[in-house]
Write a protein that holds these residues in place. Structure first.
Motif, PDB file in Angstrom:
ATOM      1  N   ARG A  38       0.840  -1.207   0.000  1.00 32.69           N
ATOM      2  CA  ARG A  38       0.000   0.000   0.000  1.00 32.69           C
ATOM      3  C   ARG A  38       0.871   1.252   0.000  1.00 32.69           C
ATOM      4  NH1 ARG A  38      -5.013   2.559   2.128  1.00 32.69           N
ATOM      5  NH2 ARG A  38      -4.322   4.477   3.136  1.00 32.69           N
ATOM      6  N   GLU A  39       1.875   1.279   0.858  1.00 33.27           N
ATOM      7  CA  GLU A  39       2.731   2.459   0.935  1.00 33.27           C
ATOM      8  C   GLU A  39       3.468   2.688  -0.379  1.00 33.27           C
ATOM      9  OE1 GLU A  39       6.437   4.276   3.592  1.00 33.27           O
ATOM     10  OE2 GLU A  39       5.546   2.332   4.101  1.00 33.27           O
ATOM     11  N   ALA A  40       3.938   1.600  -1.007  1.00 33.66           N
ATOM     12  CA  ALA A  40       4.683   1.745  -2.263  1.00 33.66           C
ATOM     13  C   ALA A  40       3.799   2.264  -3.378  1.00 33.66           C
ATOM     14  CB  ALA A  40       5.312   0.411  -2.656  1.00 33.66           C
ATOM     15  N   VAL A  41       2.567   1.779  -3.443  1.00 34.07           N
ATOM     16  CA  VAL A  41       1.650   2.240  -4.490  1.00 34.07           C
ATOM     17  C   VAL A  41       1.335   3.718  -4.298  1.00 34.07           C
ATOM     18  CG1 VAL A  41      -0.673   1.994  -5.445  1.00 34.07           C
ATOM     19  CG2 VAL A  41       0.667  -0.056  -4.895  1.00 34.07           C
ATOM     20  N   VAL A  42       1.007   4.103  -3.073  1.00 32.94           N
ATOM     21  CA  VAL A  42       0.683   5.505  -2.803  1.00 32.94           C
ATOM     22  C   VAL A  42       1.892   6.401  -3.093  1.00 32.94           C
ATOM     23  CG1 VAL A  42       0.088   7.156  -0.991  1.00 32.94           C
ATOM     24  CG2 VAL A  42      -1.128   4.968  -1.132  1.00 32.94           C
ATOM     25  N   THR A  43       3.058   5.969  -2.665  1.00 33.69           N
ATOM     26  CA  THR A  43       4.263   6.770  -2.889  1.00 33.69           C
ATOM     27  C   THR A  43       4.562   6.913  -4.372  1.00 33.69           C
ATOM     28  OG1 THR A  43       5.195   6.107  -0.762  1.00 33.69           O
ATOM     29  CG2 THR A  43       6.739   6.923  -2.423  1.00 33.69           C
ATOM     30  N   ALA A  44       4.399   5.837  -5.149  1.00 35.22           N
ATOM     31  CA  ALA A  44       4.678   5.891  -6.586  1.00 35.22           C
ATOM     32  C   ALA A  44       3.687   6.800  -7.307  1.00 35.22           C
ATOM     33  CB  ALA A  44       4.639   4.488  -7.180  1.00 35.22           C
ATOM     34  N   ILE A  45       2.443   6.827  -6.870  1.00 32.56           N
ATOM     35  CA  ILE A  45       1.478   7.759  -7.471  1.00 32.56           C
ATOM     36  C   ILE A  45       1.930   9.192  -7.215  1.00 32.56           C
ATOM     37  CG2 ILE A  45      -0.888   8.623  -7.371  1.00 32.56           C
ATOM     38  CD1 ILE A  45      -1.769   5.747  -6.704  1.00 32.56           C
ATOM     39  N   ARG A  46       2.317   9.465  -5.969  1.00 28.19           N
ATOM     40  CA  ARG A  46       2.727  10.831  -5.627  1.00 28.19           C
ATOM     41  C   ARG A  46       4.014  11.242  -6.346  1.00 28.19           C
ATOM     42  NH1 ARG A  46       1.911   9.666   0.769  1.00 28.19           N
ATOM     43  NH2 ARG A  46      -0.277  10.306   1.003  1.00 28.19           N
ATOM     44  N   SER A  47       4.984  10.322  -6.425  1.00 24.72           N
ATOM     45  CA  SER A  47       6.298  10.703  -6.946  1.00 24.72           C
ATOM     46  C   SER A  47       6.416  10.487  -8.445  1.00 24.72           C
ATOM     47  CB  SER A  47       7.390   9.920  -6.214  1.00 24.72           C
ATOM     48  OG  SER A  47       7.214   8.516  -6.404  1.00 24.72           O
ATOM     49  N   GLY A  61     -22.825   2.647   1.094  1.00 29.65           N
ATOM     50  CA  GLY A  61     -22.309   2.472   2.440  1.00 29.65           C
ATOM     51  C   GLY A  61     -21.023   1.676   2.502  1.00 29.65           C
ATOM     52  N   MET A  62     -20.562   1.181   1.339  1.00 31.35           N
ATOM     53  CA  MET A  62     -19.322   0.409   1.273  1.00 31.35           C
ATOM     54  C   MET A  62     -18.375   1.072   0.283  1.00 31.35           C
ATOM     55  SD  MET A  62     -19.605  -2.285   3.311  1.00 31.35           S
ATOM     56  CE  MET A  62     -18.496  -3.569   2.712  1.00 31.35           C
ATOM     57  N   SER A  63     -17.112   1.191   0.664  1.00 33.14           N
ATOM     58  CA  SER A  63     -16.096   1.699  -0.251  1.00 33.14           C
ATOM     59  C   SER A  63     -15.545   0.547  -1.081  1.00 33.14           C
ATOM     60  CB  SER A  63     -14.934   2.337   0.525  1.00 33.14           C
ATOM     61  OG  SER A  63     -15.347   3.496   1.207  1.00 33.14           O
ATOM     62  N   GLN A  64     -15.407   0.764  -2.386  1.00 33.24           N
ATOM     63  CA  GLN A  64     -14.682  -0.192  -3.202  1.00 33.24           C
ATOM     64  C   GLN A  64     -13.194   0.015  -2.936  1.00 33.24           C
ATOM     65  OE1 GLN A  64     -17.542   1.552  -4.870  1.00 33.24           O
ATOM     66  NE2 GLN A  64     -18.375  -0.186  -3.746  1.00 33.24           N
ATOM     67  N   SER A  65     -12.420  -1.042  -3.006  1.00 35.61           N
ATOM     68  CA  SER A  65     -11.027  -0.919  -2.596  1.00 35.61           C
ATOM     69  C   SER A  65     -10.113  -1.786  -3.447  1.00 35.61           C
ATOM     70  CB  SER A  65     -10.864  -1.306  -1.112  1.00 35.61           C
ATOM     71  OG  SER A  65     -11.255  -2.648  -0.893  1.00 35.61           O
ATOM     72  N   LEU A  66      -8.850  -1.361  -3.529  1.00 35.53           N
ATOM     73  CA  LEU A  66      -7.792  -2.138  -4.150  1.00 35.53           C
ATOM     74  C   LEU A  66      -7.045  -2.861  -3.035  1.00 35.53           C
ATOM     75  CD1 LEU A  66      -6.304   0.497  -6.654  1.00 35.53           C
ATOM     76  CD2 LEU A  66      -8.310  -0.990  -6.926  1.00 35.53           C
ATOM     77  N   ALA A 101      -2.701  -7.133   6.539  1.00 39.90           N
ATOM     78  CA  ALA A 101      -1.653  -7.725   7.361  1.00 39.90           C
ATOM     79  C   ALA A 101      -1.162  -6.673   8.349  1.00 39.90           C
ATOM     80  CB  ALA A 101      -0.495  -8.205   6.487  1.00 39.90           C
ATOM     81  N   LEU A 102      -1.171  -7.003   9.609  1.00 41.53           N
ATOM     82  CA  LEU A 102      -0.689  -6.091  10.659  1.00 41.53           C
ATOM     83  C   LEU A 102      -1.407  -4.750  10.610  1.00 41.53           C
ATOM     84  CD1 LEU A 102       3.151  -6.846  10.412  1.00 41.53           C
ATOM     85  CD2 LEU A 102       1.458  -7.846  11.970  1.00 41.53           C
ATOM     86  N   GLY A 103      -2.712  -4.800  10.326  1.00 38.38           N
ATOM     87  CA  GLY A 103      -3.522  -3.592  10.366  1.00 38.38           C
ATOM     88  C   GLY A 103      -3.419  -2.695   9.153  1.00 38.38           C
ATOM     89  N   VAL A 104      -2.754  -3.131   8.073  1.00 35.20           N
ATOM     90  CA  VAL A 104      -2.653  -2.303   6.866  1.00 35.20           C
ATOM     91  C   VAL A 104      -3.990  -2.372   6.124  1.00 35.20           C
ATOM     92  CG1 VAL A 104      -1.504  -1.990   4.654  1.00 35.20           C
ATOM     93  CG2 VAL A 104      -0.187  -2.679   6.672  1.00 35.20           C
ATOM     94  N   PRO A 105      -4.649  -1.234   5.869  1.00 33.99           N
ATOM     95  CA  PRO A 105      -5.953  -1.264   5.202  1.00 33.99           C
ATOM     96  C   PRO A 105      -5.807  -1.388   3.691  1.00 33.99           C
ATOM     97  CG  PRO A 105      -5.376   0.993   5.734  1.00 33.99           C
ATOM     98  CD  PRO A 105      -4.268   0.132   6.289  1.00 33.99           C
ATOM     99  N   ASP A 106      -6.918  -1.717   3.027  1.00 34.67           N
ATOM    100  CA  ASP A 106      -6.975  -1.623   1.572  1.00 34.67           C
ATOM    101  C   ASP A 106      -6.805  -0.153   1.165  1.00 34.67           C
ATOM    102  OD1 ASP A 106      -7.627  -4.285   1.787  1.00 34.67           O
ATOM    103  OD2 ASP A 106      -9.688  -4.068   1.065  1.00 34.67           O
ATOM    104  N   LEU A 107      -6.605   0.057  -0.132  1.00 33.73           N
ATOM    105  CA  LEU A 107      -6.582   1.414  -0.682  1.00 33.73           C
ATOM    106  C   LEU A 107      -7.937   1.664  -1.327  1.00 33.73           C
ATOM    107  CD1 LEU A 107      -4.940   3.984  -1.343  1.00 33.73           C
ATOM    108  CD2 LEU A 107      -4.261   2.877  -3.493  1.00 33.73           C
ATOM    109  N   THR A 108      -8.756   2.539  -0.733  1.00 34.95           N
ATOM    110  CA  THR A 108     -10.115   2.737  -1.230  1.00 34.95           C
ATOM    111  C   THR A 108     -10.131   3.543  -2.517  1.00 34.95           C
ATOM    112  OG1 THR A 108     -10.518   4.797  -0.025  1.00 34.95           O
ATOM    113  CG2 THR A 108     -10.953   2.731   1.153  1.00 34.95           C
ATOM    114  N   ASP A 109     -11.240   3.409  -3.239  1.00 43.52           N
ATOM    115  CA  ASP A 109     -11.370   4.130  -4.512  1.00 43.52           C
ATOM    116  C   ASP A 109     -11.369   5.635  -4.305  1.00 43.52           C
ATOM    117  OD1 ASP A 109     -13.838   4.043  -3.224  1.00 43.52           O
ATOM    118  OD2 ASP A 109     -14.999   3.858  -5.064  1.00 43.52           O
ATOM    119  N   LYS A 110     -11.918   6.126  -3.204  1.00 43.82           N
ATOM    120  CA  LYS A 110     -11.931   7.560  -2.966  1.00 43.82           C
ATOM    121  C   LYS A 110     -10.536   8.079  -2.638  1.00 43.82           C
ATOM    122  CE  LYS A 110     -16.238   8.440  -3.762  1.00 43.82           C
ATOM    123  NZ  LYS A 110     -16.616   7.139  -4.331  1.00 43.82           N
ATOM    124  N   GLU A 111      -9.735   7.284  -1.932  1.00 40.56           N
ATOM    125  CA  GLU A 111      -8.346   7.680  -1.708  1.00 40.56           C
ATOM    126  C   GLU A 111      -7.591   7.736  -3.032  1.00 40.56           C
ATOM    127  OE1 GLU A 111      -6.652   5.992   2.337  1.00 40.56           O
ATOM    128  OE2 GLU A 111      -7.843   4.462   1.317  1.00 40.56           O
TER     129      GLU A 111
END
Length: 669
Positions: A62-71, A106-111, A118-128
């Motif tokens: 999740r962190e790598a995907v978000v970081t790659a989108i930003r960078s 009432g439900m977010s679609q997610s990647l 794992a260890l509390g890491v959430p999905d990446l929601t469509d709105k994020e």
């Protein structure tokens, strides 16, 4: 969004994510293959224009995907293209209470990223994901995302297919778990000054998704290896479409291919409203206007994406409704069955190519939309009236009437007179009051213009009057227009709606402050009162004969659920551009809600304002030029045709005189 450079010069930054191996959820087989084939296609087509990065399996956290989108994508320059292509598991998770207005179900679609859950890491929601991509797009970057994953809570598998679905998450996330960009956006929402209940929404990117929120996206074996059905279909369509094809063209072409092998997967385009980002050429260019109706081959028949709730009637077999291919009137299709949101057609005397889709328009109807009395007074010019009569009768949707001989439908009068020393053509109501501005001149161009305007008014009127009173869905979804109280920036769930008057109208008034006249502001909620998931489209019909669906362009509202128009934002209700704001000024909008038990194409319900310049590239008239008909009991649910209904609220906005006591007003002082 900034204008892009020549399409052939645009540089493309691509981020390809393919995840077959997960830490928690079950594996997939074709996602890395998708990434390989997409990368090869992009390198072949773009060569030196391409800057590509891939995240596969363990690297796609999740962190790598978000970081790659930003960078990586965020490093694109104005005028360039940013492309995200995700192949992997999709799922759902409950939406945080603070963000209820963003999710009608009432439900977010997610990647599901490699380390999700794992260890509390959430999905990446469509709105994020949406707000991350919009941050890229708002700098003038043409931004596109392709999602080949499920948006379903089911993890079932089907013979010959593997579904890209992970079971839905059950834990309701806290607002703090969302990416800071989304938290900041929701916290910082401010008023938008828009015209006549018009709001374009925040989305600045184009999204092509493999399936609807309740469906499964499939993997299957293609050329000896597992692949995503959506990705394979998109790449095949990309290889065949010309450089001027739009994202709408691309999605329809891929949908045709998918439907021929799998009925339970319907690709989705966002944003869907016409003349917007989805109607840009692939990888950027000038916006074109989409076909309002399209015919496509689906499994074993030809379908048109408009039906009963668009106004297509059930016509007697001896008076068939006919459609013709845009710009090729010799290619005719006959309507053989009409369902809620689509119709079955058959070609007459020609063989369409099942690999293609065709823009179509109505070419023969059993009854006109409007009857027109031409001239008839001593002030009318007889020779001009004769030419007008010929032009009216050559229209598919108008017929001239003699001596008030109407057979149902809208009634209009057309005058050819001189007014204030000028030759004009006037569109009038039967009582003689004007329906539209005068058209100057008595020449051929003026005649063509006035006939086109009458057709437009007739189409708009039929859309406004569209109803199915025999539906079992009458009253199933309530439209609630709520006064936006000072300091409230997100639609409240429990504030009472503004009551309508005895005549069904809702009146809003401007408020006079030290800073001048301030428009009223509202929220709009859609409340599902049933235990069924129902599709809703909210139209705004303006007194300038415009119809648009930008407030709520179409989505399912969950059982006993509630949705917010404009994603919960305050909606200023202002007078149209060019109408001075002063005591006594008024405007009227008709908020029309269409409810159905299956998806309805909103593009086929939209019209520009009367006299508005035709958007560049417009190829066909709107399906809102549907036929005149009377609702009958055969429009109820039967043989799977689908059920639908409508409701309408007239909203009158006025600027009060000093002595008036406004019934509904805002005080933002």
């Amino acid at each position: 969004m900034s204008a892009v450079r020549s399409q052939s010069d645009n540089k493309v930054r691509a981020l390809l994510v393919g995840i077959d191996r997960y830490r928690v959820v079950g594996p997939l087989r074709g996602c890395a293959n998708d990434t390989k084939h997409v990368g090869a296609f992009l390198r072949q087509r773009l060569d030196a224009r391409l800057s590509m990065r891939c995240l596969l399996n363990e690297d796609a956290t999740r962190e790598a995907v978000v970081t790659a989108i930003r960078s990586h994508l965020g490093g694109a320059l104005p005028g360039e293209v940013a492309l995200l292509w995700f192949s992997g598991h999709g799922s759902q998770q409950p939406v945080a209470p603070e963000f209820w207005h963003l999710e009608p179900t009432g439900m977010s679609q997610s990647l599901v990223c490699h380390d999700s859950r794992a260890l509390g890491v959430p999905d990446l929601t469509d709105k994020e994901l949406s707000v991350l991509l919009d941050r890229v797009a708002e700098r003038g970057v043409h931004t596109v995302v392709v999602l080949d994953c499920c948006h379903s809570g089911s993890g079932t598998r089907e013979l010959g297919f593997r579904a890209r679905a992970a079971p839905a998450a059950t834990t309701v996330p806290s607002a703090a778990e969302y990416v800071p960009e989304l938290r900041e956006l929701v916290a910082g929402l401010r008023d938008q000054q828009v015209s006549g209940l018009t709001i374009a929404g925040r989305a600045q990117h184009v999204a092509l998704s493999a399936c609807q929120a309740h469906e499964l996206a499939a993997e299957r074996v293609v050329d000896g290896e597992p692949r995503g059905l959506f990705t394979a279909s998109l790449l095949e369509a990309l290889g065949q479409l010309g450089t001027h094809a739009t994202y709408r063209d691309l999605l329809l072409a891929a949908r045709c291919r998918i439907e021929n092998v799998r009925a339970a997967q319907t690709p989705v385009l966002y944003p869907v409203h016409r003349d917007g980002l989805a109607d840009q050429p692939i990888f950027g260019g000038a916006i074109t206007s989409p076909e309002s109706m399209t015919a496509r081959w689906s499994i074993d028949r030809w379908l048109v994406d408009a039906g009963r709730c668009h106004g297509i009637p059930v016509s007697p077999s001896h008076i068939p409704v006919l459609m013709s291919v845009t710009h090729n009137a010799d290619r005719v299709l006959r309507v053989v069955e009409v369902r809620a949101g689509e119709s079955t057609v058959e070609p007459l005397g020609w063989k369409p190519d099942p690999a293609k889709r065709y823009g179509v328009a109505l070419s023969r109807v059993p009854a006109p939309l409007a009857w027109v009395v031409v001239g008839g007074t001593v002030d009318d010019e007889p020779t001009v009236c004769a030419r007008l009569t010929d032009a009216v009768n050559s229209s598919v949707h108008l017929r001239s009437a003699v001596g008030g001989d109407y057979a149902g439908g809208l009634q209009m009068r057309l005058a050819a007179v001189h007014r204030l020393g000028h030759a004009v053509l006037r569109i009038l109501r039967p009582d003689g009051s004007p329906m539209a501005p005068d058209v100057r001149g008595h020449g051929e161009q003026s005649i063509r213009t006035v006939v086109a305007w009458m057709e437009h008014i007739a189409r708009w009127t039929q859309l406004k009057e569209l109803a199915n009173p025999w539906s079992s869905l009458v009253g199933a979804v309530r439209m609630e227009i709520v006064l936006a109280r000072p300091g409230i920036t997100i639609a409240p769930q429990e504030d009472p709606p503004i009551p309508t008057e005895e005549n069904g109208e809702l009146t809003l008034t401007y408020d006079r402050t030290r800073d001048g006249w301030q428009p009223p502001q509202v929220f709009i909620r859609l409340r599902n009162t049933t235990n069924r998931r129902l599709w809703c489209v909210l139209l705004n019909l303006t007194d300038r004969y415009r119809s648009h669906a930008s407030l709520f362009p179409g989505d399912f509202v969950g059982p006993m659920g509630m949705a917010a128009a404009a994603e919960g934002q305050r909606i200023p209700v202002v007078l149209p551009t060019g109408r001075p704001v002063g005591p006594g000024a008024t405007s009227t909008d008709w908020c029309k809600l269409i409810v159905a038990d299956r998806e309805v194409n909103p593009t086929a319900l939209e019209l520009p304002a009367l006299g508005e310049p035709t958007p560049r590239g417009r190829r066909s008239p709107s399906i809102a030029e549907f036929l005149g008909w009377e609702p009958t009991r055969d429009m109820t649910v039967a043989n799977g045709v689908g059920d639908w209904t409508t409701s309408i609220v007239p909203v009158v906005t006025r600027v009060p005189h000093a002595h008036d006591h406004p019934r509904v007003a805002l005080d933002d002082r």
